[in-house]
Structure formats: structure tokens, C-alpha cells
Enzyme design. Structure first.
Site, mmCIF file in Angstrom:
data_model
loop_
_atom_site.group_PDB
_atom_site.id
_atom_site.type_symbol
_atom_site.label_atom_id
_atom_site.label_comp_id
_atom_site.label_asym_id
_atom_site.label_seq_id
_atom_site.Cartn_x
_atom_site.Cartn_y
_atom_site.Cartn_z
ATOM 1 N N GLU A 1 50.127 -14.748 -19.494
ATOM 2 C CA GLU A 1 50.454 -15.989 -20.215
ATOM 3 C C GLU A 1 51.722 -15.818 -21.052
ATOM 4 O O GLU A 1 51.731 -16.015 -22.274
ATOM 5 C CB GLU A 1 49.286 -16.415 -21.108
ATOM 6 C CG GLU A 1 48.043 -16.796 -20.319
ATOM 7 C CD GLU A 1 46.927 -17.382 -21.161
ATOM 8 O OE1 GLU A 1 46.864 -17.077 -22.358
ATOM 9 O OE2 GLU A 1 46.113 -18.140 -20.623
ATOM 10 N N GLU B 1 43.224 -17.354 -13.726
ATOM 11 C CA GLU B 1 42.138 -17.588 -14.682
ATOM 12 C C GLU B 1 41.730 -19.039 -14.635
ATOM 13 O O GLU B 1 42.585 -19.925 -14.610
ATOM 14 C CB GLU B 1 42.583 -17.323 -16.132
ATOM 15 C CG GLU B 1 42.834 -15.904 -16.480
ATOM 16 C CD GLU B 1 43.213 -15.726 -17.959
ATOM 17 O OE1 GLU B 1 42.840 -16.571 -18.791
ATOM 18 O OE2 GLU B 1 43.896 -14.737 -18.253
HETATM 19 C C1 BGP Z 1 43.487 -16.900 -21.836
HETATM 20 C C2 BGP Z 1 43.613 -15.406 -21.906
HETATM 21 C C3 BGP Z 1 42.363 -14.649 -21.668
HETATM 22 C C4 BGP Z 1 41.096 -15.361 -21.999
HETATM 23 C C5 BGP Z 1 41.095 -16.838 -21.793
HETATM 24 C C6 BGP Z 1 39.968 -17.588 -22.445
HETATM 25 O O1 BGP Z 1 44.354 -17.492 -22.740
HETATM 26 O O2 BGP Z 1 44.553 -14.932 -20.969
HETATM 27 O O3 BGP Z 1 42.520 -13.367 -22.179
HETATM 28 O O4 BGP Z 1 40.360 -14.845 -22.984
HETATM 29 O O5 BGP Z 1 42.283 -17.437 -22.215
HETATM 30 O O6 BGP Z 1 40.213 -17.717 -23.811
HETATM 31 P P1 BGP Z 1 39.173 -17.368 -24.915
HETATM 32 O O7 BGP Z 1 38.705 -15.986 -24.658
HETATM 33 O O8 BGP Z 1 39.881 -17.489 -26.173
HETATM 34 O O9 BGP Z 1 38.096 -18.384 -24.744
#
Ligand code: BGP
Length: 465
Positions: A169, A359
Site C-alpha cells: 500500500e 487483499e
Molecule cells: C491493509 C493492510 C493490512 C491489513 C488490512 C486490514 O491496509 O495492508 O496490513 O491489516 O489493511 O486492515 P486492518 O487490519 O486495520 O483492519
């Protein structure tokens, strides 16, 4: 229809699942000093209440976990390498052999089941010493430290890992400079110029890493990774539409450079309006020409944008207006499956490079129940979320978009990146650990585990049942 060779799988990040934060020579990373609450909050040194320090103990349980992924039929497993496991203080001349050996074991285990590892080189885990000493990517010297680490892992895992992502990201550095760029200076003290200079360094580092990956093994495929958040205008007003365009440029800027090899035209405006002169060294523009082989992204939500700032409130990924057409998750993230189809189309139209969904998923509070003598979670809400999103991936394939894989985020429950909670669960596999750090770390298959297994077995056909 999904293509026969479609890479179905799941994704995690080292700092959110491995634990063992100072085992076998690992040094602390920035993730180890972000204990609670809002993204970007930090402590001076790791504190005991930080759930990421132990994660879900993947470091000791990777065999069991990868076996469970194999049981679901995963073709790909996205994880990251903790940079501070390889170079504990980021600067030593020689890498930490025990750290390298750990990832050998992980990748061998994947290969044992015919699962392709897809590896992020930097997923929110810059070594803490680089953050403190150099202010992360604000300092040009961090580029070389990063490349030393990249070279080491490209050489070591040659033949074992073919798919790489440079920075997770990468566009989040604008909102989260510590998390994403390892920048220790508090965010409020950074000017736009500071951030753009750090971004330039990250982009040069990403392109140079891409070149080195190809030199070491021409079979390597390197991708960029952006957080994709499509924006909708709150009204048909041209002012809203222009604001949407500007917001989207802040997201595209990164992949534009990584996929096209040079800065886009609108960068000139950004520099001029902020009175910034970027320090670009000889050779930088040449290095940037090393473009990625594929484009990957995370997709969770869309935003609704208004030119009237008084209508917008602070939400995830900046300010926005509530979208009345969309429901939200328990954490207030709008649920918008069609936004995924939009994202896939706009990225493919823009770059004409293969795409990978790195993701996607839904964070929810799960309840462990006992059914027929077996512990499980009846996570129909997650099944519904994933099903709706995968159907949109299929529509994008029908639109003619080249998508070659999909990794469900947090395929096993792990510690949240933004809130450091354990209770924000994404997995097909439940992990017994709570927000206060109590639990056995035992793993349980959720209902979605069996559902995803069937989706993979039928190559997506079961989505239509
Ligand atoms: C993205 C990241 C991840 C992940 C996901 C979900 O921004 O790349 O590492 O964690 O989001 O976010 P969160 O864990 O804050 O719910």
C-alpha cells in the site's frame, strides 16, 4: 468464468502474525512500537501490551497453518518478510542467518503443497533503528539499506519465490508516514515537500529493487501494491467530480510511476502549488524506468467525496461523506463489491498489466460456538461479503480484465494493522487469542473455511449456487 490457472489464496503480513519479535536475532520494527488504537500512534520502545509482539505465533506454528491453507486448496500464499529479521538493525554488513533460515522453512512448506509464495518486501515493518536514525525514507541512505536487504533475499530465495511485491500500500505514506515510510518525525510536522521527497526515495527504491530482482532471476515477477479506494462524487456537481479526480491522482501517482516508469503530468502541478523542488539525483529517472510486471492492490471500500469540506468527516483513508447506498462493517468500512469491479477495470485500462487482488476481506467480531462437538464460527456475513466481491472479480474478467489471482486478507485471524486489535477478525481460521492477549493460540476452522475450499475446488463455479 475464472481461468484454469487462477491463483486462489490468502494473505498475511509478518508483523501481524509471526510474533517472536526478538527471537533468533530479530530486531524491533516500527510495528513493534504501535501498540494501540489509531494508526500512527507509537511508543518510544516496544511495550508489553502490544499484541503484535506475539501476533498469532505463526513463527512457531507455520507448519500447522500452511497445512490448513493447503487443506482449503490455496494456490498462492501472500506473506511478507520482516526486514528486521534479516537485518536486525537495518545496517549490518551480513544478514542474520537464523532469520533467513526461517523463511526458507516457510517457503519450502508452501512449495511442499504446490502453493506459490507471493512475498511483500516491506509491509509496514521498517526496522526501528532505520526509522529513528534516518527518519525512514526521508533520508536517501535508506534506499541503499533497503536494496541491500532486497538483494539478500532475492539471492537466497531464488527459485523458491517468483512473485514479489515491493512496498505494501505504497500510497498510504501520504496519510501514514510512519507505518508506510518508516518516518519517525510526527506526521503533523511534515510538509507536503517532506512527504513527496520520501515518496521519491521509495519509488526509486521500488524501481531499483525491480531491476535487481530481474537481474538475479529473469523468472522473477515483481508487482507494485497500492491501497485502492475508488471515489464517487457526492453529487453531480462538477466541483465534486474535480475533487474526485484530484483524490484519485493522489492514489494513482504511485502506480503511475511504478507501472509506466516516469512521473505523470499532474505531478508538476503538485510540486508547483506546494512550492516544492524535488531533489532528484542523476540517474534517478533512468532507474524509475524499471517498471513492474504486474499491478496489485488491496480493496476494502470506496469513498464518497464532496467539494464542500463541511459535509465531509474524517474516515478511513481521509475525509469523506457517508454513502447512503452502502451498508458498513462493524468498523464502519462501507461494503461496496461493485467498487472492486470498478477498480479492476480502471487499473487495467490505465496500465494494461496483469492484476492481482492482494487483499480483500471483512473484519468482524466472531463468536466461537460448539457445533456437533466441534468448535467453529458461523460466519455467514463473511461468506456473503467474499462471495459478492468474488462475483465482481468474475464480472471484471468478463469485462476483459486480466486478473490472475485473489488473496483473501487475513486468511487466518491476525492482529489488525490499524487498531492492533485481535477482535477485528478476517480469517477462515479462528485463532484463540483476545484483545488483552489471553488465549491458547489454538486454531479452529470457521464455516467460511469450508465455503472457500469449495470455491477453490470448483474454480469459482460454486459462487453461483
Ligand atoms: C491493509 C493492510 C493490512 C491489513 C488490512 C486490514 O491496509 O495492508 O496490513 O491489516 O489493511 O486492515 P486492518 O487490519 O486495520 O483492519
Amino acid at each position: 468464468m475464472f481461468p484454469e490457472c487462477f491463483l486462489w489464496g490468502g494473505a498475511v503480513a509478518a508483523n501481524q502474525c509471526e510474533g517472536a519479535w526478538q527471537e533468533d536475532g530479530k530486531g524491533p520494527s516500527i510495528a513493534d512500537v504501535m501498540p494501540r488504537g489509531v494508526m500512527g500512534e507509537r511508543t518510544e520502545n516496544p511495550t508489553e501490551d502490544n499484541l503484535k509482539l506475539e501476533g498469532i505465533d505463526f513463527y512457531h506454528r507455520y507448519e500447522e497453518d500452511i497445512k490448513l491453507f493447503a487443506e482449503m486448496g490455496f494456490k498462492v500464499f501472500r506473506t511478507s518478510i520482516a526486514w528486521a529479521r534479516i537485518y536486525p538493525d537495518g545496517e549490518a554488513d551480513t544478514p542474520n542467518e537464523q532469520g533467513l533460515a526461517f523463511y526458507d522453512r516457510v517457503f519450502d512448506e508452501c512449495r511442499k503443497y504446490g502453493m506459490e509464495p507471493l512475498v511483500t518486501l516491506s509491509h509496514y515493518e521498517t526496522p526501528l533503528s532505520i526509522a529513528k536514525k534516518y527518519d525512514g525514507f526521508r533520508d536517501r541512505r535508506t534506499i541503499d539499506l533497503f536494496l541491500r536487504y532486497c538483494r539478500t533475499v532475492f539471492q537466497r530465495y531464488k527459485g523458491k519465490v517468483r512473485y514479489w511485491l515491493t512496498f505494501n500500500e505504497i500510497n498510504s505514506v501520504l496519510n501514514h508516514p510512519l507505518l508506510s515510510g518508516g518516518i519517525w518525525t510526527p506526521k503533523e510536522k511534515l510538509t507536503m515537500g517532506d512527504k513527496l521527497q520520501a515518496i521519491h526515495h521509495e519509488l526509486v527504491a521500488s524501481a531499483a529493487a525491480t531491476r535487481i530482482a530481474h537481474e538475479i532471476d529473469p523468472e522473477n515477477k515483481v508487482g507494485c501494491m497500492i491501497a485502492s479506494v475508488p471515489c464517487y462524487p457526492a453529487t453531480p456537481s462538477p466541483d465534486d467530480a474535480i475533487k474526485v479526480m484530484l483524490q484519485e491522482q493522489a492514489e494513482f501517482l504511485f502506480a503511475d510511476v511504478q507501472a509506466r516508469g516516469c512521473y505523470p503530468g499532474y505531478m508538476k502541478r503538485l510540486l508547483r502549488e506546494n512550492h516544492i523542488t524535488l531533489r532528484v539525483e542523476d540517474g534517478d529517472r533512468e532507474i524509475l524506468k524499471n517498471t513492474v510486471d504486474f499491478v496489485s492492490f488491496s480493496y476494502y471500500l470506496s469513498r464518497c467525496i464532496s467539494a464542500d469540506a463541511s459535509r465531509e468527516t474524517a474516515r478511513f483513508f481521509g475525509t469523506s461523506v457517508e454513502n447512503p447506498y452502502l451498508a458498513s462493517t462493524q468498523w464502519g468500512w462501507p461494503i461496496d463489491p461493485q467498487g472492486l469491479r470498478l477498480t479492476l477495470n480502471r487499473l487495467y485500462d490505465r496500465y494494461q498489466k496483469p492484476l492481482f487482488v492482494a487483499e480483500n476481506g471483512m473484519g468482524a467480531r466472531d463468536v466461537l460456538v460448539r457445533k456437533d462437538g466441534v468448535y467453529t464460527v458461523e460466519d455467514d456475513y463473511r461468506i456473503s461479503y467474499l462471495k459478492q466481491h468474488l462475483l465482481q472479480v468474475e464480472k471484471a474478467l468478463e469485462d476483459g480484465v486480466d486478473v490472475f489471482g485473489y488473496a483473501a486478507w487475513g486468511c487466518i485471524d491476525l492482529v489488525s494493522a490499524s487498531t492492533s486489535e485481535m477482535s477485528k477478525r478476517y480469517g477462515f481460521i479462528y485463532v484463540d487469542r483476545d484483545d488483552s492477549g489471553r488465549g491458547t493460540f489454538r486454531r479452529y476452522r470457521k464455516k467460511s473455511f469450508y465455503w472457500y475450499k469449495e470455491v477453490i475446488r470448483t474454480n469459482g463455479l460454486s459462487l453461483h449456487e
